[in-house]
Scaffold this motif. Sequence first.
Motif, mmCIF file in Angstrom:
data_model
loop_
_atom_site.group_PDB
_atom_site.id
_atom_site.type_symbol
_atom_site.label_atom_id
_atom_site.label_comp_id
_atom_site.label_asym_id
_atom_site.label_seq_id
_atom_site.Cartn_x
_atom_site.Cartn_y
_atom_site.Cartn_z
ATOM 1 N N TRP A 100 54.866 97.935 72.172
ATOM 2 C CA TRP A 100 55.892 98.609 72.972
ATOM 3 C C TRP A 100 56.146 100.020 72.450
ATOM 4 O O TRP A 100 56.376 100.947 73.232
ATOM 5 N N PHE A 142 53.589 102.160 73.866
ATOM 6 C CA PHE A 142 53.918 102.421 75.278
ATOM 7 C C PHE A 142 54.970 103.508 75.414
ATOM 8 O O PHE A 142 54.819 104.454 76.194
ATOM 9 N N GLU A 180 62.308 107.944 68.075
ATOM 10 C CA GLU A 180 63.333 107.489 69.020
ATOM 11 C C GLU A 180 63.086 106.064 69.495
ATOM 12 O O GLU A 180 63.900 105.510 70.223
ATOM 13 N N ILE A 192 64.671 100.647 70.794
ATOM 14 C CA ILE A 192 64.275 100.111 72.095
ATOM 15 C C ILE A 192 63.209 99.027 71.915
ATOM 16 O O ILE A 192 63.284 97.954 72.517
ATOM 17 N N GLN A 198 64.374 95.672 71.043
ATOM 18 C CA GLN A 198 64.802 94.804 72.139
ATOM 19 C C GLN A 198 63.608 94.260 72.908
ATOM 20 O O GLN A 198 63.536 93.078 73.233
ATOM 21 N N LEU A 199 62.674 95.145 73.189
ATOM 22 C CA LEU A 199 61.519 94.746 74.001
ATOM 23 C C LEU A 199 60.673 93.675 73.321
ATOM 24 O O LEU A 199 60.066 92.836 73.978
ATOM 25 N N VAL A 208 60.975 89.967 74.483
ATOM 26 C CA VAL A 208 60.623 89.491 75.824
ATOM 27 C C VAL A 208 59.460 88.509 75.696
ATOM 28 O O VAL A 208 58.443 88.812 75.081
ATOM 29 N N HIS A 209 59.658 87.324 76.244
ATOM 30 C CA HIS A 209 58.663 86.267 76.086
ATOM 31 C C HIS A 209 57.691 86.234 77.254
ATOM 32 O O HIS A 209 58.060 85.862 78.367
ATOM 33 N N SER A 210 56.469 86.616 77.010
ATOM 34 C CA SER A 210 55.396 86.448 77.987
ATOM 35 C C SER A 210 54.069 86.881 77.378
ATOM 36 O O SER A 210 53.818 88.070 77.176
#
Lengths: 218, 218
Positions: free
Chosen positions: A81, A84, A95, A99, A102-103, A106-108
């Motif tokens: 992430w 990304f 920065e 973020i 948090q990302l 995410v479960h997947s």
Amino acid sequence: MYSLAEENYLKAIYHLESKSQGAVSTNAIADAMDTKPSSVTDMVQKLAEKEVLSYIKYKGTSLTKKGKKTAANVIRKHRLWEVFLVEKLNFHWDEVHDIAEQLEHVHSEELISRLDKFLGFPDFDPHGDPIPDKHGNVKPTEKKLLSELNKNQKGVCVGVKESNSDFLQYLDKKNITIGTKVSVLGKEFFDGSMVIQVGRDQFFISKKIAENLYIQTN
Amino acid sequence: MYSLAEENYLKAIYHLESKSQGAVSTNAIADAMDTKPSSVTDMVQKLAEKEVLSYIKYKGTSLTKKGKKTAANVIRKHRLWEVFLVEKLNFHWDEVHDIAEQLEHVHSEELISRLDKFLGFPDFDPHGDPIPDKHGNVKPTEKKLLSELNKNQKGVCVGVKESNSDFLQYLDKKNITIGTKVSVLGKEFFDGSMVIQVGRDQFFISKKIAENLYIQTN
DNA sequence: CTTTATTTTTAGCCTTGACTAAAAATAAAA
DNA sequence: TTTTATTTTTAGTCAAGGCTAAAAATAAAG
């Protein structure tokens, strides 16, 4: 499936374990997670039952194979992430941490494998830290500060140490970014300054700059 | 800052409110959220204190301006992430909901505004639902089923109604995607079939197809 | 080898968000 | 307008994760 809190514990313990060999102390975990030792004891006991770590009272904890894999996977997600955010959304290196924090939860599986592909299967995050593969393995890497290289050595820029805005702008101006090839043409022992080659440009850099750039040399 | 649970309640109430005018009943919320009415009462009382909704015992709830804005913002995030998943990571329209459900709770204004830009400021998500702007305003839209259009009308494809794999593949083959301009050249009242123009191609479609495509006509 | 200091654990409590069971309103039917 | 049915709320529990204060181990010092 692990909860947000559990994932954060695993991640923290993983990092602590890699820094200081041997079992990780309760206090160290509490410190790293900005929480109280008593809370750590509770959670660590819970995680021991789930067999992601082994815990001996008063002796500390260490991750099991299963725990290491789980932690590495969270870290993998975090770092992908970050790539990304920097590469696609043009955030600056300094920065993105909160973020990504948090990302990463995410479960997947599918999401991450597609993101990985979308980003071109990167090996390093914007800070130069290696991205574990989907099995939790981290390629052993030869990451050094540019200042540690000698004349005629070369490598690929994989990150920065401290990233303040001025420094990032300097790198921008010089077209140095993750993946940029850098060669040391000369090095002054007197002040640690260097002449380096970046693309077709050759220029002088100070020791201070050289101490802030991570280079992978293998 | 609202908790995950709070955001989900606001979102659900927002949707319920837009479907059925007037205050939303406790049972309706419980139903939509797959939870028990007693839990809803608790949460709704808490949210009333935070002034995001007004609640009258036994009478139901409705969002305040503040609540609507908050809910719309969560929905905005959800839909932007769906666009990302479909447009950038090549997910299919019907695979993205659960992932977006998680991503929508990542807190960062900056992230969303950059994502929005990265995606080219889309107006619709892959299901054809409009994406609220950052102030929570939803552009009033003239979204119809293609089957509702008449000869010589035209519009832009903004989504599908039911998305099964075969249908999506059909659309793929015909080069119909979000943003594609579609004109109705002819319509058969007898069976509802149509001849339409897509790009430079003209072809026949059945009523069944026409009833599954959303078109924006303004 | 005691005594003191530090680390770790236990016990008990708190908040969030959900649940069950029972009570109270409201709505529908007789 | 009573009676019955439905909806909604209240009261009391529970699990997750955290905290404080006190107790128990371990480590360090005298």
